[in-house]
Design a protein around this motif. Structure first.
Motif, PDB file in Angstrom:
ATOM      1  N   LYS A   1     -25.384   0.228 -13.768  1.00 14.06           N
ATOM      2  CA  LYS A   1     -26.414   1.177 -14.210  1.00 14.06           C
ATOM      3  C   LYS A   1     -27.507   0.498 -15.052  1.00 14.06           C
ATOM      4  O   LYS A   1     -28.695   0.649 -14.785  1.00 14.06           O
ATOM      5  CB  LYS A   1     -25.781   2.321 -15.024  1.00 14.06           C
ATOM      6  CG  LYS A   1     -24.661   3.036 -14.298  1.00 14.06           C
ATOM      7  CD  LYS A   1     -24.082   4.179 -15.121  1.00 14.06           C
ATOM      8  CE  LYS A   1     -23.408   3.751 -16.418  1.00 14.06           C
ATOM      9  NZ  LYS A   1     -22.191   2.946 -16.240  1.00 14.06           N
ATOM     10  N   SER A   2     -27.086  -0.247 -16.071  1.00 14.61           N
ATOM     11  CA  SER A   2     -28.073  -0.897 -16.949  1.00 14.61           C
ATOM     12  C   SER A   2     -28.870  -1.949 -16.191  1.00 14.61           C
ATOM     13  O   SER A   2     -30.076  -2.124 -16.429  1.00 14.61           O
ATOM     14  CB  SER A   2     -27.382  -1.560 -18.144  1.00 14.61           C
ATOM     15  OG  SER A   2     -26.734  -0.591 -18.920  1.00 14.61           O
TER      16      SER A   2
ATOM     17  N   LEU B   1     -31.543  -0.133 -14.279  1.00 12.27           N
ATOM     18  CA  LEU B   1     -32.611   0.329 -15.189  1.00 12.27           C
ATOM     19  C   LEU B   1     -33.499  -0.833 -15.617  1.00 12.27           C
ATOM     20  O   LEU B   1     -34.714  -0.698 -15.687  1.00 12.27           O
ATOM     21  CB  LEU B   1     -32.016   1.000 -16.431  1.00 12.27           C
ATOM     22  CG  LEU B   1     -31.432   2.400 -16.266  1.00 12.27           C
ATOM     23  CD1 LEU B   1     -30.987   2.938 -17.628  1.00 12.27           C
ATOM     24  CD2 LEU B   1     -32.432   3.371 -15.646  1.00 12.27           C
ATOM     25  N   SER B   2     -32.878  -1.985 -15.897  1.00  9.42           N
ATOM     26  CA  SER B   2     -33.683  -3.124 -16.371  1.00  9.42           C
ATOM     27  C   SER B   2     -34.633  -3.622 -15.282  1.00  9.42           C
ATOM     28  O   SER B   2     -35.734  -4.082 -15.579  1.00  9.42           O
ATOM     29  CB  SER B   2     -32.792  -4.246 -16.901  1.00  9.42           C
ATOM     30  OG  SER B   2     -32.162  -4.909 -15.835  1.00  9.42           O
TER      31      SER B   2
ATOM     32  N   PHE C   1     -32.745   3.327 -25.547  1.00 14.05           N
ATOM     33  CA  PHE C   1     -31.456   2.646 -25.435  1.00 14.05           C
ATOM     34  C   PHE C   1     -30.399   3.345 -26.283  1.00 14.05           C
ATOM     35  O   PHE C   1     -30.697   4.150 -27.158  1.00 14.05           O
ATOM     36  CB  PHE C   1     -31.563   1.194 -25.931  1.00 14.05           C
ATOM     37  CG  PHE C   1     -32.507   0.338 -25.167  1.00 14.05           C
ATOM     38  CD1 PHE C   1     -32.137  -0.225 -23.958  1.00 14.05           C
ATOM     39  CD2 PHE C   1     -33.779   0.077 -25.652  1.00 14.05           C
ATOM     40  CE1 PHE C   1     -33.012  -1.031 -23.252  1.00 14.05           C
ATOM     41  CE2 PHE C   1     -34.667  -0.734 -24.949  1.00 14.05           C
ATOM     42  CZ  PHE C   1     -34.277  -1.287 -23.748  1.00 14.05           C
ATOM     43  N   GLN C   2     -29.149   2.941 -26.038  1.00 11.67           N
ATOM     44  CA  GLN C   2     -28.029   3.427 -26.835  1.00 11.67           C
ATOM     45  C   GLN C   2     -28.159   2.957 -28.287  1.00 11.67           C
ATOM     46  O   GLN C   2     -27.954   3.709 -29.225  1.00 11.67           O
ATOM     47  CB  GLN C   2     -26.738   2.891 -26.206  1.00 11.67           C
ATOM     48  CG  GLN C   2     -25.516   3.055 -27.056  1.00 11.67           C
ATOM     49  CD  GLN C   2     -24.295   2.447 -26.364  1.00 11.67           C
ATOM     50  OE1 GLN C   2     -24.365   1.987 -25.225  1.00 11.67           O
ATOM     51  NE2 GLN C   2     -23.183   2.452 -27.061  1.00 11.67           N
TER      52      GLN C   2
ATOM     53  N   ASP D   1     -30.846   4.620 -21.373  1.00 15.93           N
ATOM     54  CA  ASP D   1     -29.566   3.965 -21.098  1.00 15.93           C
ATOM     55  C   ASP D   1     -28.532   4.435 -22.117  1.00 15.93           C
ATOM     56  O   ASP D   1     -28.630   4.081 -23.291  1.00 15.93           O
ATOM     57  CB  ASP D   1     -29.744   2.445 -21.155  1.00 15.93           C
ATOM     58  CG  ASP D   1     -28.582   1.729 -20.489  1.00 15.93           C
ATOM     59  OD1 ASP D   1     -27.607   2.397 -20.084  1.00 15.93           O
ATOM     60  OD2 ASP D   1     -28.663   0.486 -20.361  1.00 15.93           O
ATOM     61  N   GLU D   2     -27.573   5.229 -21.690  1.00 14.83           N
ATOM     62  CA  GLU D   2     -26.529   5.791 -22.554  1.00 14.83           C
ATOM     63  C   GLU D   2     -27.135   6.350 -23.842  1.00 14.83           C
ATOM     64  O   GLU D   2     -26.700   6.005 -24.948  1.00 14.83           O
ATOM     65  CB  GLU D   2     -25.488   4.726 -22.925  1.00 14.83           C
ATOM     66  CG  GLU D   2     -24.905   3.964 -21.758  1.00 14.83           C
ATOM     67  CD  GLU D   2     -23.864   4.764 -20.965  1.00 14.83           C
ATOM     68  OE1 GLU D   2     -23.539   5.893 -21.365  1.00 14.83           O
ATOM     69  OE2 GLU D   2     -23.406   4.247 -19.928  1.00 14.83           O
TER      70      GLU D   2
ATOM     71  N   ALA E   1     -29.117   6.865 -17.456  1.00 16.22           N
ATOM     72  CA  ALA E   1     -27.804   6.295 -17.142  1.00 16.22           C
ATOM     73  C   ALA E   1     -26.829   6.787 -18.197  1.00 16.22           C
ATOM     74  O   ALA E   1     -27.064   6.607 -19.391  1.00 16.22           O
ATOM     75  CB  ALA E   1     -27.862   4.768 -17.164  1.00 16.22           C
ATOM     76  N   THR E   2     -25.768   7.455 -17.751  1.00 16.45           N
ATOM     77  CA  THR E   2     -24.851   8.033 -18.739  1.00 16.45           C
ATOM     78  C   THR E   2     -23.501   8.345 -18.119  1.00 16.45           C
ATOM     79  O   THR E   2     -23.413   8.581 -16.916  1.00 16.45           O
ATOM     80  CB  THR E   2     -25.438   9.328 -19.339  1.00 16.45           C
ATOM     81  OG1 THR E   2     -24.566   9.813 -20.357  1.00 16.45           O
ATOM     82  CG2 THR E   2     -25.627  10.423 -18.292  1.00 16.45           C
TER      83      THR E   2
END
Ligand SMILES: Nc1ncnc2c1ncn2[C@@H]1O[C@H](COP(=O)(O)OP(=O)(O)OP(=O)(O)O)[C@@H](O)[C@H]1O
Ligand SMILES: [Mg+2]
Length: 232
Positions: free
Chosen positions: A45-46, A49-50, A90-91, A167-168, A198-199
Motif C-alpha cells: 500500500k505505502s 502511494l509513494s 502520513f501516520q 497513509d494509515e 491506505a488503511t
C-alpha cells in the motif's frame, strides 16, 4: 485523474535481496473519487502511494496523474508536481514540533511565489477546514495526537491540491479523533477532491462517500469493489 498501467516496483533490483513489492498493478481513479486501499501489512500500500505521490519511481509501467506522466518525471519536476497537485497525510505527522501550528501549515507555501497576505489567507482557510484554527499559535509539541493530525491535514491541504493521499492516517488516533478525521475527508470529497486512503482501520468500512475499495495482497490488486455495501 489517475491511470496506472502494468506497474512493477522491485526494491534492491539486481541484488540477491531483490523484492517485488508491486506486480502488474493496473488502477484507474476518476477525478473526485474516494478510494480505500486495504490489505495486510507488507502488501504494498505505502509503496503504491509513494509512486502516485512521485516520491519514488516504478521499476516499469506507467503512472499518469492529471495528464502528467509521473513515472518518468525527473526529481526536480516531481517536487514541482507534488507542490502543485498532491497533498500527503502520513501516520506519523512529520511536523516541526518547536514551531507553531500556523508556521507548520504555512511552510509549504514559502516558495510558492504568493505574497504574505495571500499566504496568510490560504493558511487560515486550511486551518479552519481541518478544525485546528483555534490552536494556530500553539507549539506543535503542546498538541494532542488528534490535534497534531489535524495540523498535518491543514499543512497537506494548504496549497489546495486536487489529489489527497493518506497513509494509515488514523493509526495513532483514538476513535473520536478517527471519526473526526473521516468527517474532514468527507468534506474534502464533497469539495471534489480525489482521495486515496491506505488503511486497515475498520472505521473506513462501508463509508457512504467511498467509491471504491481496492484490496492488495502480496503486491497485487486482488479485487476492485465498486460502490459501497457490496459483499466481499
Ligand atoms: N525501501 C525498501 N527496501 C526494500 N524493501 C522494501 C522497501 N520498502 C518496502 N519494502 C518491502 O515492500 C513490501 C511492501 O511494503 P509497503 O510498505 O508498501 O507495505 P504496506 O502495505 O504499506 O504495509 P503496512 O500496512 O505495514 O504499512 C514489504 O514487504 C516491505 O518490506
Ligand atoms: Mg504502509
Amino acid at each position: 485523474m489517475i491511470e496506472i498501467k502494468d506497474v512493477y516496483k522491485t526494491y534492491n533490483e539486481g541484488t540477491p535481496e531483490a523484492f517485488d513489492a508491486l506486480k502488474a498493478i493496473d488502477l484507474h481513479v476518476n477525478k473526485g473519487e474516494s478510494v480505500v486501499l486495504s490489505g495486510v501489512s507488507g502488501s504494498g500500500k505505502s509503496t503504491l502511494l509513494s509512486l502516485i505521490a512521485g516520491l519514488d519511481k516504478p521499476s516499469s509501467g506507467k503512472i499518469t496523474v492529471d495528464n502528467e506522466l509521473i513515472s518518468k518525471l525527473p526529481d526536480m519536476h516531481a517536487s514541482a508536481y507534488r507542490a502543485k497537485t498532491v497533498g500527503v497525510i502520513f501516520q506519523h505527522f512529520n511536523l516541526l514540533e518547536a514551531l507553531s501550528v500556523e508556521e507548520n501549515v504555512m511552510a509549504p507555501l514559502i516558495h510558492s511565489g504568493y505574497d504574505l497576505v495571500k499566504i496568510r489567507e490560504m493558511t487560515e482557510k486550511s486551518m479552519s477546514l481541518a478544525s485546528i484554527l483555534h490552536k494556530k499559535n500553539a507549539e506543535v509539541k503542546a498538541l494532542s495526537g488528534g490535534e497534531k493530525q489535524r495540523c498535518a491535514i491543514a499543512r497537506a491541504l494548504v496549497h489546495e491540491p486536487k489529489l489527497i493521499l493518506c497513509d494509515e492516517p488514523t493509526a495513532n488516533l483514538d476513535r473520536a479523533n478517527s471519526l473526526k478525521f473521516i468527517e474532514i475527508l468527507h468534506a474534502l470529497h464533497d469539495m471534489g477532491k480525489t482521495i486515496i486512503v491506505a488503511t486497515h482501520d475498520p472505521l473506513f468500512e462501508g463509508l457512504s462517500f467511498v467509491n471504491k475499495v481496492v484490496h492488495m495482497e502480496d503486491g497485487n490488486i486482488v479485487n476492485k469493489e465498486q460502490g459501497v455495501g457490496s459483499s466481499e
